[in-house]
Design an enzyme around this catalytic site. Structure first.
Site, short mmCIF file in Angstrom:
data_model
loop_
_atom_site.label_atom_id
_atom_site.label_comp_id
_atom_site.label_asym_id
_atom_site.label_seq_id
_atom_site.Cartn_x
_atom_site.Cartn_y
_atom_site.Cartn_z
N CYS A 1 -4.16 -1.03 -2.11
CA CYS A 1 -4.36 0.39 -2.42
C CYS A 1 -5.24 0.75 -3.68
O CYS A 1 -4.85 0.06 -4.52
CB CYS A 1 -2.87 0.89 -2.79
N ASN A 2 -6.35 1.27 -3.37
CA ASN A 2 -7.29 1.53 -4.37
C ASN A 2 -6.76 2.23 -5.70
O ASN A 2 -6.81 2.12 -6.77
CB ASN A 2 -8.31 2.62 -4.00
N ASP B 1 0.91 -1.23 -0.10
CA ASP B 1 0.01 -0.09 -0.19
C ASP B 1 0.91 1.11 -0.02
O ASP B 1 2.15 1.14 0.28
CB ASP B 1 -0.91 -0.05 1.35
N SER B 2 0.34 2.42 -0.11
CA SER B 2 0.95 3.78 -0.25
C SER B 2 1.23 4.10 1.17
O SER B 2 2.30 4.88 1.40
CB SER B 2 0.15 4.73 -0.81
N CYS C 1 -11.55 3.50 -0.20
CA CYS C 1 -10.11 3.58 0.22
C CYS C 1 -9.80 2.82 1.47
O CYS C 1 -10.74 2.75 2.40
CB CYS C 1 -9.90 5.03 0.41
N THR C 2 -8.41 2.28 1.60
CA THR C 2 -8.19 1.21 2.65
C THR C 2 -8.24 1.86 4.22
O THR C 2 -8.22 1.13 4.95
CB THR C 2 -7.06 0.42 2.29
N HIS C 3 -8.28 3.08 4.24
CA HIS C 3 -8.25 3.85 5.48
C HIS C 3 -9.62 3.83 6.11
O HIS C 3 -10.02 3.65 7.19
CB HIS C 3 -7.68 5.27 5.50
N GLU D 1 -5.30 8.66 10.05
CA GLU D 1 -4.06 8.70 10.59
C GLU D 1 -3.53 9.56 11.89
O GLU D 1 -2.60 9.30 12.80
CB GLU D 1 -3.05 9.09 9.55
#
Length: 273
Positions: free
Chosen positions: A76-77, A13-14, A187-189, A155
């Site tokens: 990661c999208n 992922d980023s 979005c993975t978050h 975050e």
């Protein structure tokens, strides 16, 4: 080429968002080992060009191949949208992204054929969810909404903060007005904000968590390819974590969301790959 079924799965992922995918793999495929890479030096991907994302993805895949992984999950999208098709043919191991599994479930779940997608500016801008959903069902209307403030809020650890509820209410109002009945957390978050999004959208809207759907899809793919692990031999570190920067900060975040105690995160120079 014979692939070792007891080799780890590579996940990248980023940054830290893909940990939600790693978390679902840990829960749903407990016998699989994982090598995770978070590109924390070059995050965010959402504002970068397609060419750059493809270059970054190739570097990370080269690193993961060096770790002898048996399959790769692009957690990661943005990278799934920009790079997956491009690099799929370059590999001799299975690779999957996070967009298709979520879209497939959304197409099955929607009753009124109105599906919302929230994500980064980059992901929503590609229209990739819409393309995929329309391929599955011509009648589906897709309403995309970029929610760029969600990632910094996650975050920061403000998962249930009044500020986050206020931001979510403003972002999601448009989707409420368009009367969607299914919402893809693109979005993975975003799965970490699931309870806030649920609070704003109400119980009638089905939330699709692509992290969960991707873990299930990975399980199906490994089974199909006869690559399901025979079981984690009592390895001291079944999950290994690498980043391109800020290893301590990453480790703290990982420990706040994973069902596993991350003792070490190693920083590597990804530009060498």
């Amino acid at each position: 080429m014979k692939i070792d079924r007891n080799a780890p799965v590579g996940v990248f992922d980023s940054g830290v968002g893909g940990l939600t995918v790693a978390r679902e793999i840990m829960r749903n495929l407990p016998s699989e080992k994982i090598v995770y890479f978070g590109d924390t030096a070059r995050v965010p991907y959402g504002s970068k060009s397609k060419e750059t994302i493809i270059r970054y993805s190739r570097q990370i895949i080269r690193f993961l191949q060096g770790q002898q992984v048996k399959a790769i999950v692009v957690a990661c999208n943005t990278a799934s949208a920009f790079a997956l098709e491009e690099i799929r043919n370059e590999l001799d191991i299975p690779i999957l992204g996070v967009i298709e599994p979520g879209a497939r479930v959304a197409a099955q779940e929607t009753k009124n054929k109105r599906v919302g997608v929230i994500g980064t500016v980059g992901t929503v801008g590609t229209g990739i969810h819409e393309d995929y959903l329309r391929r599955l069902d011509q009648e589906i209307t897709v309403i995309g909404k970029a929610c760029p403030l969600f990632v910094p809020l996650v975050e920061e650890g403000w998962l249930h903060d009044p500020v986050t509820i206020e931001v979510a209410s403003r972002y999601l109002r448009e989707l409420q007005e368009k009367e969607i009945d299914t919402l893809i957390l693109g979005c993975t978050h975003y799965p970490l904000l699931r309870s806030v999004i649920r609070q704003v959208m109400g119980d009638d809207v089905r939330l699709v968590n692509p992290a969960y759907e991707t873990a299930l899809e990975l399980g199906r793919l490994l089974k199909e390819e006869n690559l399901l692990s025979a079981g984690k031999e009592q390895e001291e570190f079944p999950y290994r974590f690498y980043v391109s920067d800020l290893a301590e900060k990453f480790k703290d975040f990982a420990n706040s969301i994973l069902p596993y105690d991350v003792e070490m995160t190693q920083k590597i120079d990804i530009e060498r790959f």
